[in-house]
Scaffold this motif. Structure first.
Motif, PDB file in Angstrom:
ATOM      1  N   LYS A  31       0.871  -1.170   0.000  1.00  0.00           N
ATOM      2  CA  LYS A  31       0.000   0.000   0.000  1.00  0.00           C
ATOM      3  C   LYS A  31       0.906   1.217   0.000  1.00  0.00           C
ATOM      4  O   LYS A  31       2.134   1.097  -0.025  1.00  0.00           O
ATOM      5  N   ALA A  32       0.314   2.378   0.094  1.00  0.00           N
ATOM      6  CA  ALA A  32       1.110   3.610   0.111  1.00  0.00           C
ATOM      7  C   ALA A  32       2.069   3.629   1.300  1.00  0.00           C
ATOM      8  O   ALA A  32       3.169   4.167   1.219  1.00  0.00           O
ATOM      9  N   GLN A  33       1.665   2.996   2.400  1.00  0.00           N
ATOM     10  CA  GLN A  33       2.490   3.011   3.612  1.00  0.00           C
ATOM     11  C   GLN A  33       3.585   1.934   3.586  1.00  0.00           C
ATOM     12  O   GLN A  33       4.398   1.864   4.500  1.00  0.00           O
ATOM     13  N   GLY A  34       3.591   1.075   2.596  1.00  0.00           N
ATOM     14  CA  GLY A  34       4.582   0.003   2.522  1.00  0.00           C
ATOM     15  C   GLY A  34       3.922  -1.350   2.383  1.00  0.00           C
ATOM     16  O   GLY A  34       2.755  -1.461   1.985  1.00  0.00           O
ATOM     17  N   LEU A  35       4.659  -2.400   2.719  1.00  0.00           N
ATOM     18  CA  LEU A  35       4.163  -3.762   2.559  1.00  0.00           C
ATOM     19  C   LEU A  35       2.969  -4.009   3.477  1.00  0.00           C
ATOM     20  O   LEU A  35       2.944  -3.571   4.626  1.00  0.00           O
ATOM     21  N   HIS A  36       1.961  -4.710   2.938  1.00  0.00           N
ATOM     22  CA  HIS A  36       0.801  -5.087   3.736  1.00  0.00           C
ATOM     23  C   HIS A  36       1.285  -5.888   4.956  1.00  0.00           C
ATOM     24  O   HIS A  36       2.180  -6.724   4.826  1.00  0.00           O
ATOM     25  N   PRO A  37       0.731  -5.665   6.146  1.00  0.00           N
ATOM     26  CA  PRO A  37       1.256  -6.336   7.335  1.00  0.00           C
ATOM     27  C   PRO A  37       1.115  -7.853   7.329  1.00  0.00           C
ATOM     28  O   PRO A  37       1.886  -8.546   7.990  1.00  0.00           O
ATOM     29  N   LYS A  38       0.146  -8.397   6.584  1.00  0.00           N
ATOM     30  CA  LYS A  38      -0.068  -9.846   6.588  1.00  0.00           C
ATOM     31  C   LYS A  38      -0.043 -10.478   5.199  1.00  0.00           C
ATOM     32  O   LYS A  38       0.434 -11.598   5.040  1.00  0.00           O
ATOM     33  N   ARG A  39      -0.582  -9.810   4.215  1.00  0.00           N
ATOM     34  CA  ARG A  39      -0.724 -10.406   2.889  1.00  0.00           C
ATOM     35  C   ARG A  39       0.643 -10.711   2.285  1.00  0.00           C
ATOM     36  O   ARG A  39       1.515  -9.849   2.231  1.00  0.00           O
ATOM     37  N   ARG A  40       0.815 -11.947   1.784  1.00  0.00           N
ATOM     38  CA  ARG A  40       2.105 -12.338   1.231  1.00  0.00           C
ATOM     39  C   ARG A  40       2.002 -12.882  -0.183  1.00  0.00           C
ATOM     40  O   ARG A  40       2.996 -13.273  -0.771  1.00  0.00           O
ATOM     41  N   TRP A  41       0.809 -12.928  -0.758  1.00  0.00           N
ATOM     42  CA  TRP A  41       0.641 -13.224  -2.178  1.00  0.00           C
ATOM     43  C   TRP A  41      -0.738 -12.779  -2.622  1.00  0.00           C
ATOM     44  O   TRP A  41      -1.662 -12.662  -1.823  1.00  0.00           O
ATOM     45  N   ALA A  42      -0.860 -12.498  -3.917  1.00  0.00           N
ATOM     46  CA  ALA A  42      -2.135 -12.087  -4.500  1.00  0.00           C
ATOM     47  C   ALA A  42      -2.590 -13.052  -5.586  1.00  0.00           C
ATOM     48  O   ALA A  42      -3.722 -12.984  -6.040  1.00  0.00           O
ATOM     49  N   HIS A  43      -1.704 -13.952  -6.026  1.00  0.00           N
ATOM     50  CA  HIS A  43      -2.042 -14.968  -7.017  1.00  0.00           C
ATOM     51  C   HIS A  43      -1.059 -16.123  -6.877  1.00  0.00           C
ATOM     52  O   HIS A  43      -0.122 -16.062  -6.071  1.00  0.00           O
ATOM     53  N   ARG A  44      -1.273 -17.186  -7.653  1.00  0.00           N
ATOM     54  CA  ARG A  44      -0.431 -18.390  -7.541  1.00  0.00           C
ATOM     55  C   ARG A  44       0.761 -18.395  -8.478  1.00  0.00           C
ATOM     56  O   ARG A  44       1.606 -19.276  -8.401  1.00  0.00           O
ATOM     57  N   ASN A  45       0.824 -17.449  -9.367  1.00  0.00           N
ATOM     58  CA  ASN A  45       1.885 -17.416 -10.378  1.00  0.00           C
ATOM     59  C   ASN A  45       3.117 -16.711  -9.813  1.00  0.00           C
ATOM     60  O   ASN A  45       3.400 -15.567 -10.145  1.00  0.00           O
ATOM     61  N   TRP A  46       3.864 -17.394  -8.930  1.00  0.00           N
ATOM     62  CA  TRP A  46       5.032 -16.804  -8.292  1.00  0.00           C
ATOM     63  C   TRP A  46       6.236 -17.052  -9.182  1.00  0.00           C
ATOM     64  O   TRP A  46       6.653 -18.201  -9.370  1.00  0.00           O
ATOM     65  N   VAL A  47       6.804 -15.994  -9.727  1.00  0.00           N
ATOM     66  CA  VAL A  47       7.915 -16.151 -10.663  1.00  0.00           C
ATOM     67  C   VAL A  47       9.194 -15.522 -10.124  1.00  0.00           C
ATOM     68  O   VAL A  47       9.167 -14.630  -9.281  1.00  0.00           O
ATOM     69  N   CYS A  48      10.315 -15.999 -10.652  1.00  0.00           N
ATOM     70  CA  CYS A  48      11.647 -15.491 -10.346  1.00  0.00           C
ATOM     71  C   CYS A  48      12.204 -14.906 -11.633  1.00  0.00           C
ATOM     72  O   CYS A  48      12.343 -15.627 -12.633  1.00  0.00           O
ATOM     73  N   CYS A  49      12.500 -13.622 -11.615  1.00  0.00           N
ATOM     74  CA  CYS A  49      12.852 -12.884 -12.817  1.00  0.00           C
ATOM     75  C   CYS A  49      14.289 -12.367 -12.786  1.00  0.00           C
ATOM     76  O   CYS A  49      14.926 -12.302 -11.733  1.00  0.00           O
ATOM     77  N   ARG A  50      14.739 -11.949 -13.957  1.00  0.00           N
ATOM     78  CA  ARG A  50      16.010 -11.242 -14.057  1.00  0.00           C
ATOM     79  C   ARG A  50      15.853  -9.851 -13.438  1.00  0.00           C
ATOM     80  O   ARG A  50      14.757  -9.300 -13.386  1.00  0.00           O
ATOM     81  N   LEU A  51      16.972  -9.273 -13.006  1.00  0.00           N
ATOM     82  CA  LEU A  51      16.922  -7.917 -12.462  1.00  0.00           C
ATOM     83  C   LEU A  51      16.653  -6.881 -13.545  1.00  0.00           C
ATOM     84  O   LEU A  51      16.092  -5.821 -13.273  1.00  0.00           O
ATOM     85  N   SER A  52      17.067  -7.169 -14.773  1.00  0.00           N
ATOM     86  CA  SER A  52      16.795  -6.247 -15.877  1.00  0.00           C
ATOM     87  C   SER A  52      16.364  -7.053 -17.091  1.00  0.00           C
ATOM     88  O   SER A  52      16.821  -8.185 -17.294  1.00  0.00           O
ATOM     89  N   TYR A  53      15.486  -6.456 -17.894  1.00  0.00           N
ATOM     90  CA  TYR A  53      14.953  -7.146 -19.068  1.00  0.00           C
ATOM     91  C   TYR A  53      14.591  -6.113 -20.125  1.00  0.00           C
ATOM     92  O   TYR A  53      13.744  -5.248 -19.897  1.00  0.00           O
ATOM     93  N   LYS A  54      15.268  -6.183 -21.247  1.00  0.00           N
ATOM     94  CA  LYS A  54      15.004  -5.309 -22.399  1.00  0.00           C
ATOM     95  C   LYS A  54      15.037  -3.826 -22.028  1.00  0.00           C
ATOM     96  O   LYS A  54      14.298  -3.014 -22.599  1.00  0.00           O
ATOM     97  N   GLY A  55      15.849  -3.477 -21.062  1.00  0.00           N
ATOM     98  CA  GLY A  55      15.999  -2.073 -20.699  1.00  0.00           C
ATOM     99  C   GLY A  55      14.832  -1.465 -19.948  1.00  0.00           C
ATOM    100  O   GLY A  55      14.799  -0.249 -19.717  1.00  0.00           O
ATOM    101  N   ASN A  56      13.860  -2.283 -19.570  1.00  0.00           N
ATOM    102  CA  ASN A  56      12.701  -1.761 -18.837  1.00  0.00           C
ATOM    103  C   ASN A  56      13.126  -1.266 -17.464  1.00  0.00           C
ATOM    104  O   ASN A  56      13.953  -1.879 -16.794  1.00  0.00           O
ATOM    105  N   ARG A  57      12.548  -0.151 -17.045  1.00  0.00           N
ATOM    106  CA  ARG A  57      12.820   0.389 -15.712  1.00  0.00           C
ATOM    107  C   ARG A  57      11.498   0.523 -14.971  1.00  0.00           C
ATOM    108  O   ARG A  57      10.496   0.927 -15.555  1.00  0.00           O
TER     109      ARG A  57
END
Length: 199
Positions: A31-57
């Protein structure tokens, strides 16, 4: 000031200044104040990504955008229940699927991994008791009876620290809790080698 976006192998998400080697996504967890105090996922598609991809920021924790999570290395991402992203890490995703004893679309894989990694409605990590840490493949994470999380690598136990691994110890004796989901451990046994900060 460090943001609360560094994922630990024990599922905790902490604020830490060390830079991660991989980024991940579980949906919008802030949220605007930072990480939700309890919620730790919003969907089941948990992925591990590169730190950078096609120059996207990206603006970290932007309103209405997914929460960028960070891991020390791929082994930590796997312990937390993430899998390689099929877009930015397509080669790793295909290698992982080839070593995984699960067939079907990515959605079926994500359902299986979610069952193995999470306790529904409690936003808690599912852990798998083992009589000992012997015979686990490199890349597996366990939690010892004294609460120390560590990586199994080259028949040794490497205690985890957010900034990197501590010196190797002998494998723990007696019961441990497996943190890495069993299907992912099976992929390690079948030849998938996670990227580890020890390499």
């Amino acid at each position: 000031m460090a943001r609360q976006n560094r994922v630990q192998p024990t599922r905790d998400i902490i604020a830490h200044p060390a830079r991660g080697g991989f980024m991940g996504n579980r949906g919008i967890l802030h949220k605007a104040q930072g990480l939700h105090p309890k919620r730790r996922w919003a969907h089941r598609n948990w992925v591990c990504c590169r730190l950078s991809y096609k120059g996207n920021r990206r603006e970290l924790m932007a309103p209405g955008r997914y929460t960028e999570l960070f891991f020390l290395d791929e082994a930590v991402a796997f312990a937390a229940g993430h899998r390689p992203c099929a877009q930015c890490r397509n080669a790793a995703y295909r290698d992982f699927r080839a070593c995984l004893p699960l067939i079907g679309p990515a959605a079926a894989l994500d359902r299986q991994l979610h069952h193995e990694r999470a306790i529904a409605r409690r936003f808690a990590q599912r852990r798998h008791p083992l009589p000992d840490a012997t015979d686990l493949p490199d890349g597996s994470f366990v939690l010892t009876s004294d609460g120390t999380a560590g990586l199994i690598y080259e028949t040794a136990f490497h205690p985890y620290r957010p900034e990197g691994y501590a010196s190797a110890r002998a494998l723990p004796r007696g019961p441990v809790q497996l943190l890495t989901p069993p299907s992912i451990v099976a992929a390690f046994r079948n030849g998938y080698r996670p990227r580890m900060a020890l390499d």
